[in-house]
Design a protein around this motif. Structure first.
Motif, PDB file in Angstrom:
ATOM      1  N   ASP A  26     -26.319  -0.137  12.531  1.00  0.00           N
ATOM      2  CA  ASP A  26     -27.489  -0.778  11.953  1.00  0.00           C
ATOM      3  C   ASP A  26     -27.565  -0.494  10.451  1.00  0.00           C
ATOM      4  O   ASP A  26     -26.818   0.294   9.903  1.00  0.00           O
ATOM      5  N   GLU A  27     -28.498  -1.172   9.855  1.00  0.00           N
ATOM      6  CA  GLU A  27     -28.582  -1.139   8.398  1.00  0.00           C
ATOM      7  C   GLU A  27     -28.834   0.261   7.862  1.00  0.00           C
ATOM      8  O   GLU A  27     -28.256   0.676   6.877  1.00  0.00           O
ATOM      9  N   GLU A  28     -29.707   0.977   8.577  1.00  0.00           N
ATOM     10  CA  GLU A  28     -30.078   2.314   8.124  1.00  0.00           C
ATOM     11  C   GLU A  28     -28.857   3.234   8.067  1.00  0.00           C
ATOM     12  O   GLU A  28     -28.662   3.999   7.134  1.00  0.00           O
ATOM     13  N   LEU A  29     -28.043   3.102   9.108  1.00  0.00           N
ATOM     14  CA  LEU A  29     -26.844   3.920   9.228  1.00  0.00           C
ATOM     15  C   LEU A  29     -25.890   3.622   8.082  1.00  0.00           C
ATOM     16  O   LEU A  29     -25.303   4.522   7.475  1.00  0.00           O
ATOM     17  N   GLN A  30     -25.755   2.358   7.803  1.00  0.00           N
ATOM     18  CA  GLN A  30     -24.842   1.963   6.726  1.00  0.00           C
ATOM     19  C   GLN A  30     -25.345   2.461   5.374  1.00  0.00           C
ATOM     20  O   GLN A  30     -24.557   2.865   4.524  1.00  0.00           O
TER      21      GLN A  30
END
Ligand code: C2E
Ligand code: CA
Ligand code: CA
Length: 294
Positions: A26-30
């Motif tokens: 997900d975006e947060e992880l990236q």
């Protein structure tokens, strides 16, 4: 590259959630990953552009309230991300093989600070430096400390090295050797975060130590927690028997300082007294305290 693959991180996050969770990048992880990668790549620039700053927090005599020492705590003033805490960037410094360089950087700053204190006619107080575990296996550390002290005309006895139990256990022979060399120069050794991790009471006798710092986890719920008080009491009586100086970390409330005094813990550190701050601010406070006259 020594950076973990994005997929590894996703897997790690998925494992730490409920079983069966699908690894979703997900975006947060990236964003997380990108920030860490960018920070790690920016470390050399951080050094060359002087973005690392050493802040200092006072160590206080809990009875007289006098500042008896300072602990050097590193900060990174990043041009885009602002002031970054060591909890975030130290693992990246370690992974990129920069532990020795960072330690020399802090050591040099501490020696300069001691030189300035002396020049300002301040009472001689000690500065403590945190050593990462890898530095206890670094055979050039003691010689570098001696040379840096010479360069700034500072007595090595004004330096204290803070180590953790984990770093002692990983390589007992070389750790003992490094500690002995540092002590022969006159530097003192403090065992940091005591009570967490291994917290083997035997280590207090086995290694050449001068000071023990009781981890803030045990101070946080004092005076409410009878258990934590009992633990600190045991550490205090043992330290007394072994001739070790005790410091209570993370003192935020007056009742905590009071409880420590009652248990015979003479020294403390924490937000109740001072937060870590740039040297300029520390110098101003020391000058004011001196001006009030004892
Ligand atoms: P530490 O050595 O246990 O340092 C004490 C930490 O507790 C510092 O966090 C300090 O700001 C914080 N602290 C002090 N008083 C209080 C209080 O009353 N309440 C609370 N809640 N916290 C308090 P900081 O500066 O973020 O440093 C975190 C850790 O990073 C340090 O823990 C140390 O392990 C490491 N570190 C910091 N500077 C250096 C360095 O120059 N070299 C190395 N190798 N490690 C460092
Ligand atoms: Ca410390
Ligand atoms: Ca600590």
């Amino acid at each position: 590259s020594h950076l973990p693959a994005l997929a590894d991180i996703a897997l790690y996050h998925a494992k730490s959630k409920a079983p069966g969770t699908v690894a979703v990048l997900d975006e947060e992880l990236q964003r997380d990953y990108r920030r860490r990668r960018d920070l790690e790549l920016a470390i050399p620039t951080g050094f060359s552009e002087g973005q690392f700053e050493v802040w200092y927090q006072s160590q206080v005599d809990l009875v007289t309230q006098d500042v008896i020492g300072l602990e050097a705590l590193i900060r990174w003033r990043h041009p885009e991300h602002g002031v970054i805490s060591p909890g975030e960037f130290l693992p990246l410094v370690e992974r990129s093989g920069n532990n020795a360089r960072l330690t020399r950087y802090v050591l040099t700053d501490a020696c300069r600070a001691l030189q300035r204190l002396a020049a300002a006619g301040m009472p001689q107080i000690r500065i403590a430096i945190n050593l990462p575990p890898s530095e206890l296996a670094d055979h050039s550390l003691a010689a570098d400390l001696r040379d840096t002290c010479e360069r700034y005309a500072v007595a090595p006895s004004l330096l204290e090295l803070e180590i953790t139990e984990g770093s002692l256990i990983n390589n007992i022979a070389s750790a003992s050797d490094t500690l002995r060399r540092l002590r022969r120069l006159g530097a003192t050794i403090a065992l940091d975060d005591f009570g967490t991790g291994y917290s083997s009471l035997a280590h207090l006798r086995r290694f050449p130590l001068d000071k023990v710092k009781i981890d803030k986890a045990f101070i946080r719920e004092i005076p409410e927690s009878a258990e934590d008080k009992a633990i600190v009491g045991v550490i205090a009586s043992l330290a007394g028997t072994l001739g070790l100086t005790l410091v209570a970390e993370g003192i935020e409330r007056a009742e905590q300082a009071q409880a420590m005094r009652e248990m015979g813990v003479r020294l403390g550190q924490g937000f109740l007294y001072h937060k870590p701050q740039p040297l300029e601010a520390v110098l101003r406070q020391l000058a004011e305290a001196g001006g009030n006259g004892d």
